[in-house]
Design an enzyme around this catalytic site. Structure first.
Site, PDB file in Angstrom:
ATOM      1  N   ASP A 463      55.771  45.617  23.592  1.00 43.47           N
ATOM      2  CA  ASP A 463      57.144  45.675  23.301  1.00 43.47           C
ATOM      3  C   ASP A 463      57.547  47.414  23.220  1.00 43.47           C
ATOM      4  O   ASP A 463      56.467  48.094  23.473  1.00 43.47           O
ATOM      5  CB  ASP A 463      57.047  45.541  21.658  1.00 43.47           C
ATOM      6  CG  ASP A 463      58.524  45.222  21.060  1.00 43.47           C
ATOM      7  OD1 ASP A 463      59.668  45.517  21.586  1.00 43.47           O
ATOM      8  OD2 ASP A 463      58.517  44.869  19.735  1.00 43.47           O
ATOM      9  N   ASP A 533      66.388  39.526  20.505  1.00 44.18           N
ATOM     10  CA  ASP A 533      66.033  39.216  19.157  1.00 44.18           C
ATOM     11  C   ASP A 533      67.271  38.247  18.531  1.00 44.18           C
ATOM     12  O   ASP A 533      67.045  38.093  17.264  1.00 44.18           O
ATOM     13  CB  ASP A 533      66.079  40.392  18.319  1.00 44.18           C
ATOM     14  CG  ASP A 533      64.555  41.351  18.451  1.00 44.18           C
ATOM     15  OD1 ASP A 533      63.741  40.672  19.118  1.00 44.18           O
ATOM     16  OD2 ASP A 533      64.585  42.175  18.206  1.00 44.18           O
TER      17      ASP A 533
END
Ligand code: DGJ
Length: 715
Positions: A463, A533
């Site tokens: 990430d 997300d």
């Protein structure tokens, strides 16, 4: 600085042509397309065309217009947006490249490599234009290698990877813009005279602006099945620029490359500056075929292990966020096993002791297991997963640091930032300056130090949650500060390459605050990426639709969550059109929903995964155009297909016409993934018909209201 392999060892056959030899034409061809170049009487390299495969054409009678120069340089007569701009060692701001020679080499039965060498007419300054032509996929990868042996350093101001010219009446450009939780949103516009720039100046997490890919349609807006259409995708995760310039004669030049903004690069004598590859594909069968070309290319050349099935996983992020301990995770493992999941992915929050990672304010940089939350460490948890027949994965964010961390207190100078400016945090964190060799090693050791001692960890989510807003380095010299954007990305790639090389059995998911790294520069070290997300399936349909233009289903991680509170069947059906995963707390899920999830997992593993992850995608009805989205995947041998229907608004939408079936073959139609006890109300359910009839007449799914969906198999 070179990212490329030493290719001569791979050369099986090479031809070499010097200027003035047999021909002045250079054809870079794939099965259906070709890029046709030639050397003008002035020694410059010009473009004849790029599109349908054409035999080498004769030299044009007239001298070509300078505006059709293939890789134009600033300062010696070319007046539009140049591909290259350099200041030579003596201060001369012009470059004038002429053709020297070219070679074409067969790399394997699918790929040729053409290298065209250009040299400045006066300076020992060289540009090699490189083209990897992937025959069956109709994809041409293009990049430039720039070097010199002048006395002093040369400053490069612009360095496009590719800058082809197009000739049509109209040009229609589709971009994929975005923001956090709103990635890959499609917007099409007609290009008008002047310059249209699509870019990112962020270094990291480009999706805040857009993804570095586009569709270009000639003479009419892009359509799925028809029209001359080009797809472009820049293999670069840093700041990029896609610039489209329509000139006075209605020619279009499309320049693509690293963003030159604040990125001037001092190139030392002998050093090679390799631009990232720009991927181009062409089709006269619309953007549907453009996408399938990219998908075929990606599965062979662009992704890791394209043919390997991606596991069904349970991620704890939306289930727990930072709030977990060993018992909680073990209970999630039990639930995962009961559901039939194959892998458990432990997300953010497992590390940091002095500055525990209990929220996003602290701990990044301190990659030791949090002993309060996980007293027996990662190997214990991975072992628990193994005992339950599950693989185990871990989340890392190796490029970042929270000021509230032991690392930052030891090394504040390791963070990217500007002298005399207050550090500006985002998500309470800073980027680590990967241009500093010690930092690059540190970041690599975050990966190696987590995976190395824990061989049971066979999955990694990498990430990166913030972008660069104060682009300064305490490592780079004052006159070299603008290298930061480029050298950061190159150092990142070096570490990603080490991941691929040192941990070949670790499946890798690319993530950057959602879908901030959706590009083939990084993806060649990864198996898949996290698109967003935003996991509300009704929004996700649009995000998946956008990314599907460039990335195959096996690259898109689609997780079922309770976000948006849609019916669980709808969430499952949306997620099953890519790599199925889950981000749910199963203990908080009703028995009926758990049963629906278990049923979908079995169906996906046994029947759908192979079709979706390895099949050809046909986009049938766009969510931008009507009340529903429809798409189907067809196996390469066309023996099976699966059709997904997602109703997004209330309303009758008529029959859906599948595509890609074999017209002559008989298929049985079956609606799948029905709720327990339900019977399909679709008239065609259970019937057998030939592909031609199915594609002509379509079938009538029973969805009428928003949040209804259908999965229909043709077998
Ligand atoms: C952003 C990612 O997109 C999420 O999936 C999650 O991993 C968080 N970061 C964790 O901080």
């Amino acid at each position: 600085m070179s990212l490329r392999l030493n290719l001569p060892a791979l050369m099986l056959a090479a031809i070499s042509l010097a200027a003035g030899a047999q021909t002045n034409a250079i054809l870079i061809g794939t099965v259906n397309s070709s890029l046709s170049l030639f050397v003008g009487r002035d020694g410059r390299l010009y473009q004849r065309g790029y599109g349908r495969s054409a035999p080498e054409a004769a030299m044009p009678a007239k001298d070509p217009a300078r505006e059709t120069e293939f890789y134009p340089q600033f300062g010696d007569g070319f007046i539009l947006e140049p591909a290259l701009q350099a200041t030579h060692g003596d201060g001369n701001t012009s470059t004038d490249l002429e053709y020297v020679r070219h070679t074409t080499t067969t790399l394997d039965d699918d790929t040729t490599l053409t290298r065209i060498e250009l040299k400045d007419k006066f300076y020992p300054f060289f540009v090699t234009l490189c083209f990897k032509a992937c025959q069956k996929e109709d994809v041409i990868e293009q990049w430039a290698e720039i070097r010199h042996v002048e006395r002093g350093p040369v400053t490069l101001w612009r360095f496009a990877s590719s800058a082809p010219v197009f000739r049509a009446k109209q040009y229609w450009l589709t971009q994929f813009h975005g923001d956090w939780a709103d990635e890959a949103q499609m917007l099409e516009e007609r290009l008008t005279p002047g310059l249209k720039v699509l870019d990112s100046k962020l270094g990291v997490r480009a999706s805040r602006f857009r993804t570095p890919s586009f569709i270009l349609s000639l003479n009419k807006p892009a359509a799925e099945k028809t029209g001359e259409t080009y797809g472009g995708s820049l293999a670069w995760s840093g700041s990029f620029q896609l610039a489209f310039e329509v000139d006075w004669d209605n020619r279009l030049r499309a320049l693509a490359g690293i963003n030159p903004f604040d990125s001037q690069y001092r190139l030392q004598r002998g050093q090679v500056f390799s631009t990232p590859a720009m991927l181009w594909t062409w089709s006269d069968h619309g953007e549907g075929q453009v996408s399938r070309n990219f998908h075929h290319w990606a599965m062979l050349h662009g992704l890791r292990d394209g043919a390997q099935p991606r596991p069904v996983l349970l991620n704890n992020w939306e289930a727990t966020y930072f709030d977990f301990n060993e018992n909680k995770l073990v209970s999630l493992l039990d639930g995962a096993r009961d559901l039939g999941v194959e892998l458990f992915l432990l997300d953010d929050g497992w590390f940091g002791n002095q500055y525990p990672r209990n929220d996003d304010r602290a701990g990044l940089g301190d990659w030791q297991v949090n002993t309060n939350k996980l007293p027996r460490g990662l190997s214990f948890l991975a072992g628990q997963a193994r005992q339950r027949g599950l693989r185990f994965g871990i989340w890392l964010e190796p490029e970042m640091v929270n000021p509230a961390s032991a690392l930052y207190h030891r090394h504040p100078e390791w963070a990217v930032g500007q002298l005399h400016r207050e550090p500006e945090t985002s998500r309470h964190q800073l980027d680590l300056d990967l241009t500093r060799p010690a930092v690059k090693e540190f970041a690599w050791n975050v990966v190696a130090g987590t995976l190395g001692p824990n061989p049971d960890i066979t999955y990694l989510k990498w990430d990166a949650n913030r972008y660069i807003t104060q682009p300064g380095s305490t490592w780079l010299q004052p006159e070299e500060q603008s290298r930061l954007w480029i050298d950061y990305t190159l150092a990142l790639y070096h570490n990603m390459a080490r991941l691929k090389q040192n941990f070949p059995n670790v499946t890798a998911m690319l993530c950057s605050g959602g879908g901030g790294r959706a590009d083939y520069g990084a993806l060649k070290y990864f198996h898949c990426f996290w698109p967003s997300d935003n996991t509300d399936p009704a929004r996700r349909v649009f995000i998946q639709w956008g990314f599907s233009h460039f990335f195959p289903a096996c690259a898109l991680c689609n997780h079922v969550t309770r976000s948006g509170h849609r019916p669980v069947k709808f969430a499952l059906d949306v997620a099953m059109s890519g790599d199925l995963g889950f981000d749910v707390d199963l203990a908080k899920t009703s028995p009926a929903d758990r049963a629906a999830m278990a049923q979908a997992i079995t169906l996906y593993k046994d029947e759908l995964r192979a079709i979706v992850q390895q099949g050809d995608l046909y986009r049938l009805e766009s969510p931008y155009d009507g009340p529903r989205a429809c798409l189907d995947y067809v196996t390469p041998d066309r023996s099976k297909a699966v059709l997904f229907v997602y109703q997004l608004k209330d309303g009758e939408a008529g029959s859906v016409k599948p595509r890609g079936l074999d017209p002559a073959r008989k298929y049985q139609v079956r609606e799948l993934n029905l709720p327990a006890g339900a019977v399909s109300t679709m008239a065609e359910n259970g019937e057998t018909a030939d592909g031609a009839a199915l594609m002509k007449d379509g079938i009538q799914p029973s969805c009428r209201q928003a949040n209804q969906s259908a999965v229909i198999e043709f077998h």
